[in-house]
Design a protein around this motif. Structure first.
Motif, mmCIF file in Angstrom:
data_model
loop_
_atom_site.group_PDB
_atom_site.id
_atom_site.type_symbol
_atom_site.label_atom_id
_atom_site.label_comp_id
_atom_site.label_asym_id
_atom_site.label_seq_id
_atom_site.Cartn_x
_atom_site.Cartn_y
_atom_site.Cartn_z
ATOM 1 N N VAL A 14 -14.029 87.540 -41.781
ATOM 2 C CA VAL A 14 -13.080 88.471 -42.392
ATOM 3 C C VAL A 14 -13.805 89.776 -42.701
ATOM 4 C CG1 VAL A 14 -11.442 88.843 -44.256
ATOM 5 C CG2 VAL A 14 -11.838 86.522 -43.387
ATOM 6 N N GLY A 15 -13.410 90.846 -42.030
ATOM 7 C CA GLY A 15 -14.053 92.144 -42.182
ATOM 8 C C GLY A 15 -14.800 92.500 -40.915
ATOM 9 N N GLY A 16 -14.510 93.675 -40.351
ATOM 10 C CA GLY A 16 -15.109 94.076 -39.078
ATOM 11 C C GLY A 16 -16.211 95.100 -39.216
ATOM 12 N N GLY A 17 -16.968 95.027 -40.305
ATOM 13 C CA GLY A 17 -18.105 95.932 -40.466
ATOM 14 C C GLY A 17 -19.315 95.446 -39.682
ATOM 15 N N PRO A 18 -20.445 96.153 -39.809
ATOM 16 C CA PRO A 18 -21.648 95.769 -39.068
ATOM 17 C C PRO A 18 -22.090 94.329 -39.308
ATOM 18 C CG PRO A 18 -21.923 97.955 -40.019
ATOM 19 C CD PRO A 18 -20.636 97.416 -40.553
ATOM 20 N N ALA A 19 -21.906 93.810 -40.531
ATOM 21 C CA ALA A 19 -22.376 92.458 -40.836
ATOM 22 C C ALA A 19 -21.688 91.419 -39.962
ATOM 23 C CB ALA A 19 -22.148 92.151 -42.318
ATOM 24 N N ASN A 20 -20.371 91.438 -39.910
ATOM 25 C CA ASN A 20 -19.658 90.445 -39.124
ATOM 26 C C ASN A 20 -19.672 90.748 -37.632
ATOM 27 O OD1 ASN A 20 -19.042 88.505 -41.011
ATOM 28 N ND2 ASN A 20 -17.056 89.378 -41.549
ATOM 29 N N LEU A 21 -19.816 92.014 -37.246
ATOM 30 C CA LEU A 21 -20.009 92.310 -35.824
ATOM 31 C C LEU A 21 -21.333 91.718 -35.350
ATOM 32 C CD1 LEU A 21 -18.770 96.020 -35.549
ATOM 33 C CD2 LEU A 21 -17.576 93.930 -34.834
ATOM 34 N N SER A 22 -22.341 91.776 -36.209
ATOM 35 C CA SER A 22 -23.622 91.154 -35.895
ATOM 36 C C SER A 22 -23.454 89.648 -35.711
ATOM 37 C CB SER A 22 -24.627 91.448 -37.017
ATOM 38 O OG SER A 22 -25.802 90.682 -36.870
ATOM 39 N N LEU A 23 -22.722 89.025 -36.619
ATOM 40 C CA LEU A 23 -22.483 87.583 -36.539
ATOM 41 C C LEU A 23 -21.808 87.223 -35.210
ATOM 42 C CD1 LEU A 23 -22.472 84.934 -38.481
ATOM 43 C CD2 LEU A 23 -20.017 85.405 -38.577
ATOM 44 N N ALA A 24 -20.767 87.952 -34.861
ATOM 45 C CA ALA A 24 -20.029 87.654 -33.631
ATOM 46 C C ALA A 24 -20.883 87.909 -32.390
ATOM 47 C CB ALA A 24 -18.749 88.491 -33.584
ATOM 48 N N ALA A 25 -21.679 88.970 -32.430
ATOM 49 C CA ALA A 25 -22.529 89.294 -31.280
ATOM 50 C C ALA A 25 -23.584 88.220 -31.047
ATOM 51 C CB ALA A 25 -23.185 90.651 -31.490
ATOM 52 N N LEU A 26 -24.187 87.723 -32.126
ATOM 53 C CA LEU A 26 -25.203 86.684 -31.983
ATOM 54 C C LEU A 26 -24.580 85.338 -31.618
ATOM 55 C CD1 LEU A 26 -27.545 87.588 -34.983
ATOM 56 C CD2 LEU A 26 -28.091 87.794 -32.542
ATOM 57 N N ALA A 27 -23.329 85.118 -32.005
ATOM 58 C CA ALA A 27 -22.655 83.860 -31.692
ATOM 59 C C ALA A 27 -22.145 83.821 -30.264
ATOM 60 C CB ALA A 27 -21.492 83.635 -32.663
ATOM 61 N N ALA A 34 -17.428 79.448 -31.773
ATOM 62 C CA ALA A 34 -16.418 80.489 -31.608
ATOM 63 C C ALA A 34 -16.268 81.271 -32.904
ATOM 64 C CB ALA A 34 -15.082 79.868 -31.221
ATOM 65 N N VAL A 35 -16.445 82.581 -32.832
ATOM 66 C CA VAL A 35 -16.276 83.463 -33.982
ATOM 67 C C VAL A 35 -15.163 84.456 -33.680
ATOM 68 C CG1 VAL A 35 -17.324 85.256 -35.420
ATOM 69 C CG2 VAL A 35 -18.682 83.276 -34.721
ATOM 70 N N SER A 36 -14.209 84.558 -34.573
ATOM 71 C CA SER A 36 -13.128 85.545 -34.464
ATOM 72 C C SER A 36 -13.234 86.498 -35.641
ATOM 73 C CB SER A 36 -11.760 84.857 -34.470
ATOM 74 O OG SER A 36 -11.668 83.927 -33.410
ATOM 75 N N VAL A 37 -13.219 87.799 -35.344
ATOM 76 C CA VAL A 37 -13.357 88.829 -36.380
ATOM 77 C C VAL A 37 -12.011 89.491 -36.610
ATOM 78 C CG1 VAL A 37 -14.506 90.985 -37.035
ATOM 79 C CG2 VAL A 37 -15.752 89.263 -35.698
ATOM 80 N N VAL A 38 -11.567 89.514 -37.874
ATOM 81 C CA VAL A 38 -10.330 90.217 -38.214
ATOM 82 C C VAL A 38 -10.661 91.364 -39.161
ATOM 83 C CG1 VAL A 38 -8.799 88.255 -37.865
ATOM 84 C CG2 VAL A 38 -9.834 88.593 -40.094
ATOM 85 N N GLU A 39 -10.040 92.497 -38.930
ATOM 86 C CA GLU A 39 -10.294 93.712 -39.698
ATOM 87 C C GLU A 39 -8.958 94.330 -40.101
ATOM 88 O OE1 GLU A 39 -11.127 96.838 -41.656
ATOM 89 O OE2 GLU A 39 -12.846 95.622 -41.033
ATOM 90 N N GLY A 115 -13.820 91.645 -28.894
ATOM 91 C CA GLY A 115 -12.406 91.337 -29.082
ATOM 92 C C GLY A 115 -11.993 91.210 -30.531
ATOM 93 N N ALA A 116 -12.547 92.076 -31.392
ATOM 94 C CA ALA A 116 -12.184 92.040 -32.811
ATOM 95 C C ALA A 116 -10.683 92.312 -32.964
ATOM 96 C CB ALA A 116 -12.994 93.074 -33.582
ATOM 97 N N TYR A 117 -10.066 91.603 -33.898
ATOM 98 C CA TYR A 117 -8.631 91.757 -34.169
ATOM 99 C C TYR A 117 -8.456 92.842 -35.235
ATOM 100 C CZ TYR A 117 -8.078 87.361 -31.637
ATOM 101 O OH TYR A 117 -8.100 86.379 -30.677
ATOM 102 N N LEU A 118 -7.997 94.010 -34.803
ATOM 103 C CA LEU A 118 -7.832 95.136 -35.708
ATOM 104 C C LEU A 118 -6.421 95.173 -36.285
ATOM 105 C CD1 LEU A 118 -9.666 97.895 -33.616
ATOM 106 C CD2 LEU A 118 -10.626 96.314 -35.302
ATOM 107 N N ASP A 119 -6.281 95.910 -37.376
ATOM 108 C CA ASP A 119 -4.985 96.078 -38.036
ATOM 109 C C ASP A 119 -4.384 94.720 -38.411
ATOM 110 O OD1 ASP A 119 -2.903 97.515 -39.126
ATOM 111 O OD2 ASP A 119 -1.780 97.658 -37.236
ATOM 112 N N GLU A 120 -5.255 93.828 -38.854
ATOM 113 C CA GLU A 120 -4.809 92.500 -39.286
ATOM 114 C C GLU A 120 -5.395 92.206 -40.667
ATOM 115 O OE1 GLU A 120 -4.311 87.881 -37.770
ATOM 116 O OE2 GLU A 120 -5.173 89.379 -36.428
#
Length: 423
Positions: A14-27, A34-39, A115-120
């Motif tokens: 939850v949250g599409g800042g650098p921290a969770n983008l890092s998590l998704a990129a490494l995963a 499977a990591v899904s990012v919602v922002e 594939g981050a989910y924006l506007d969610e």
């Protein structure tokens, strides 16, 4: 998109800042993770209200989303430059630093690839006994684990929150809320990095020159950021491990003594502000006046027909003075806030002060099954030290979380060498 849409994932970030983008990129290269990012926002723009064209990244570009853990990752900043066809030109144009705007472009590129989910917007988190059930503005998610990376929220004095005026704004909104300042009396509150960046913008003439700038800070002065080599070792994973192992009272005392590493102003920016003030005072005919007041706090503010009337408190003498202003900018920092969408879990998550109880691996303590875990990003400064919100630790922290979720060492997090002796 239908509100009845149901989706499932292993980890919902939850949250599409650098921290969770890092998590998704490494995963991403891990087959069973499977990591899904919602922002909630429509983009992953990095502090857009403070994104001046000449703003510099305060850390090495190697401290990107992945490189300190997996330097061969396709999600590195270096690969971003390569894929954009600008690697050589970047190296020539930026031999000493990287612009924050270019790193913002890099984060946007990574979010698109991932594939981050924006506007969610996440509205509520519940648990059905076997999985997390997350209601959003676009449907429902079922997730085995949650990683909260919602960042911090702007902090402002309580007495300003009842004022609804376009002439009052927080520094985080400066570029999209800032009004023309030509001929205005401007009050700027806050003496940290963002305060100095706003000050330089106000006196640059970009939207005209103020008639008068009053810049107040409750600190002793406009102190330089402690960017010395030994202070930077506080942003080393080995130091974080040492810090976390300390008793809580010792951690609190140590954090207070290390604030200079995160709360000052870069030497270069201080020099730019000073030089510009000198030019305005002696080398131009501009009708411009300024007062810089250290050890002074804004103790009250009210909207009046001709602008604002404020009270300034001298924290040394206790004396107060009134001030009038046409525009007020609050560079008063940010604070951690427990997200409202976690309220349905109620008392299942122990709270210490204004933060969750966080384990060494960034796991949040709660009374649910261990098969469903909650982790926190950028919300553990009390337990993990002053470096917690810094990009320096983003990839290491994400790798720590992934290793914890999977129960195996997917990423080898070797004990990092450190000059400071830690027990």
């Amino acid at each position: 998109m239908s509100s009845s849409r149901h989706r499932s994932t292993g980890i919902l970030a939850v949250g599409g800042g650098p921290a969770n983008l890092s998590l998704a990129a490494l995963a991403e290269p891990i087959g069973d993770c499977a990591v899904s990012v919602v922002e909630s926002r429509t983009s992953v723009a990095w502090h857009p209200g403070l994104l001046w064209g000449n703003s510099r990244l305060q850390v090495s570009s190697v401290k990107d989303l992945v490189s300190l853990v997996d330097p061969r990752s396709r999600y590195s900043f270096l690969n971003f430059l390569h894929e954009q066809g600008r690697l050589y030109r970047h190296l020539i144009a930026n031999p000493h630093f990287v612009s924050r705007k270019e790193f913002d472009q890099y984060f946007t590129w990574a979010a698109q690839l991932l594939g981050a989910y924006l506007d969610e917007r996440v509205e509520a988190v519940e648990h059905d006994g076997t999985r997390f059930v997350v209601q959003t503005s676009r449907g429902r998610w079922f997730a085995d684990h949650l990683v909260l990376g919602v960042g911090q929220v702007p902090c402002a004095p309580a007495f300003t929150k009842t004022i609804d005026s376009p002439a009052l704004w927080h520094a985080s909104r400066h570029l999209d809320r800032g009004l023309p300042v030509e001929g205005k009396d401007v009050l700027l509150v806050g003496g940290g990095q963002s305060g100095a960046e706003v000050a330089l913008d106000l006196i640059s003439g970009r939207t005209g020159l103020p008639r008068r700038l009053t810049w107040v800070t409750g600190r002793d002065g406009l102190s330089p950021l402690d960017d010395s080599p030994f202070a930077n070792e506080w942003f080393n994973p080995s130091y974080v491990e040492y810090f976390h192992a300390l008793p809580e009272d010792q951690r609190a005392g140590l954090s207070g003594r290390q604030l200079g590493a995160i709360r000052g102003v870069t030497q270069d920016l201080l020099a730019q502000v000073y030089k510009r003030l000198y030019e305005l005072d002696y080398l131009t005919t501009a009708q411009f006046g300024h007062r810089l007041l250290a050890g002074v706090e804004l103790s009250g503010l009210a909207e009046v027909p001709d602008g604002f009337r404020g009270s300034l408190l001298d924290t040394v003498s206790g004396a107060e003075q009134e001030i009038s202003a046409d525009l007020v900018v609050l560079a008063t920092g940010f604070r951690a806030e427990l997200p409202a969408f976690m309220e349905p879990l109620g008392g299942r998550l122990p709270i210490s002060g204004d933060a969750y109880e966080v384990e060494r691996d960034y796991r949040v303590r709660w009374d649910g099954p261990d098969a469903n875990r909650i982790y926190v990003q950028n919300g553990a400064r009390r337990t993990h030290g002053v470096g917690d919100p810094n990009l320096s630790l983003a990839s290491w922290r994400s790798a720590t979380i992934l290793n914890s979720v999977l129960g195996r060492e997917v990423y080898s997090l070797k004990d990092e060498d450190i000059t400071l002796s830690v027990a």
